[in-house]
Scaffold this active site. Structure first.
Site, short mmCIF file in Angstrom:
data_model
loop_
_atom_site.label_atom_id
_atom_site.label_comp_id
_atom_site.label_asym_id
_atom_site.label_seq_id
_atom_site.Cartn_x
_atom_site.Cartn_y
_atom_site.Cartn_z
NE ARG A 119 7.10 4.44 9.66
CZ ARG A 119 5.99 4.54 8.92
NH1 ARG A 119 5.68 3.58 8.08
NH2 ARG A 119 5.21 5.60 9.02
CB ALA A 131 1.72 -0.03 6.16
CD GLU A 188 10.44 -7.52 5.10
OE1 GLU A 188 10.78 -8.61 5.60
OE2 GLU A 188 9.90 -6.61 5.75
CG ASP A 234 -0.14 -17.27 8.31
OD1 ASP A 234 0.95 -17.42 8.90
OD2 ASP A 234 -1.23 -17.20 8.91
NE ARG A 260 10.16 6.09 8.17
CZ ARG A 260 9.19 5.88 7.29
NH1 ARG A 260 9.32 4.91 6.37
NH2 ARG A 260 8.10 6.63 7.31
CG HIS A 299 5.46 -2.16 9.67
ND1 HIS A 299 6.78 -2.51 9.75
CD2 HIS A 299 5.41 -1.09 8.82
CE1 HIS A 299 7.51 -1.68 9.01
NE2 HIS A 299 6.69 -0.82 8.43
N PRO A 326 0.80 -1.23 0.00
CG PRO A 326 -0.01 -1.01 2.17
CD PRO A 326 0.64 -2.00 1.24
CG ASN A 327 -0.23 4.26 1.44
OD1 ASN A 327 -1.21 4.82 0.96
ND2 ASN A 327 -0.25 3.67 2.62
CG HIS A 374 10.99 -2.26 4.25
ND1 HIS A 374 9.63 -2.06 4.25
CD2 HIS A 374 11.20 -3.48 4.77
CE1 HIS A 374 9.04 -3.12 4.78
NE2 HIS A 374 9.97 -3.99 5.10
CB ILE A 375 12.14 2.82 -0.27
CG1 ILE A 375 11.59 2.06 -1.48
CG2 ILE A 375 12.84 4.11 -0.69
CD1 ILE A 375 10.37 2.71 -2.12
CB SER A 376 12.50 4.49 4.52
OG SER A 376 11.53 3.60 5.08
CG ASN A 386 8.35 -1.96 -0.18
OD1 ASN A 386 7.86 -2.10 0.95
ND2 ASN A 386 8.93 -0.83 -0.56
CE1 TYR A 406 8.66 4.96 2.56
CE2 TYR A 406 7.43 7.00 2.91
CZ TYR A 406 7.74 5.71 3.28
OH TYR A 406 7.14 5.16 4.39
NE ARG A 419 4.00 6.76 1.69
CZ ARG A 419 4.30 5.51 1.99
NH1 ARG A 419 4.80 4.71 1.07
NH2 ARG A 419 4.12 5.07 3.20
C1 DHK Z 1 7.10 1.70 2.91
C2 DHK Z 1 5.99 2.01 3.63
O1 DHK Z 1 4.88 2.38 3.03
C3 DHK Z 1 6.00 2.02 5.09
O2 DHK Z 1 4.77 1.65 5.65
C4 DHK Z 1 7.11 1.15 5.68
C5 DHK Z 1 8.31 1.14 3.52
C6 DHK Z 1 8.43 1.43 4.99
C7 DHK Z 1 9.55 1.49 2.72
O3 DHK Z 1 10.49 2.08 3.25
O4 DHK Z 1 9.60 1.15 1.53
O5 DHK Z 1 7.20 1.40 7.05
#
Ligand code: DHK
Length: 194
Positions: free
Chosen positions: A156, A122, A143, A132, A152, A125, A55-56, A145-147, A119, A68, A63
């Protein structure tokens, strides 16, 4: 001694339903004797790696750029396509905001893909359902994660997905995807060599 000619054909194999783009075609290499003698073709398929985004991540670029970066999801997809071409693997790149859809896509990877780069955003978390599914498909998982989630907020720092992951890449920006594809390709080749 037989002399072989090489021809490269696009594989049939439908992409996942709902893919952003049709999957880069897996290659089928037909090795045929140049003199035209009847010999069964040797089929070599490129491994398929699913690159799944949660998501997002469709909001990348606008964003929280201080967290990011400025690259958009299209830019990330281009990075993955270029990495896949270099590595000679096929990818199926997708993004969804829905937890259930992400779970279904992971399930579809079973018996179809050779590895998953995810990726989970959220849902990493929060989602035991996603964990599963990743455990159920019995595929190598990396896995991304960009950040740097460990620099953080506390919530997270933990991801359920990590329990299913062979490795986690975080904090290296969008180049983490290319690194994950490189590592996944190495893992698949190692496994195929056994
Ligand atoms: C991206 C998200 O949307 C966050 O919810 C994660 C992750 C970190 C990222 O760093 O790619 O906490």
């Amino acid at each position: 001694m037989a002399i072989f000619s090489l021809s490269l054909l696009p594989a049939r194999g439908a992409p996942f339903p709902g893919a952003r783009h049709p999957a880069a075609p897996a290659a089928i290499i037909l090795l045929e004797p140049a003199e035209g003698r009847a010999t069964a073709p040797v089929m070599i398929k490129r491994p398929l790696i699913a690159v799944l985004n949660g998501p997002n991540l469709n909001m990348l670029g606008m964003r929280q750029p201080e967290v990011y970066g400025r690259a958009t999801l299209d830019d990330v997809e281009q990075i993955c396509i270029q990495a896949a071409e270099r590595l000679d693997v096929a990818i199926d790149f997708r993004q969804t905001n829905g937890e259930g859809e992400l779970v279904s896509w992971v399930q579809e990877c079973r018996n179809r893909a050779q590895g998953i780069v995810i990726n989970p955003a959220a849902y990493g978390h929060t989602s035991i359902a996603l964990l599963d599914a990743l455990l159920a498909v019995e595929l190598p998982v990396i896995e991304v994660h960009i950040s740097n989630i460990h620099r953080r907020e506390d919530f997270r720092h933990h991801t359920y997905c990590s329990r299913a992951a062979a490795g986690v890449i975080c904090g290296l920006g969008v180049r983490g995807y290319a690194m994950a594809l490189q590592a996944m390709t190495d893992m698949i080749l190692d496994e195929n060599d056994r």
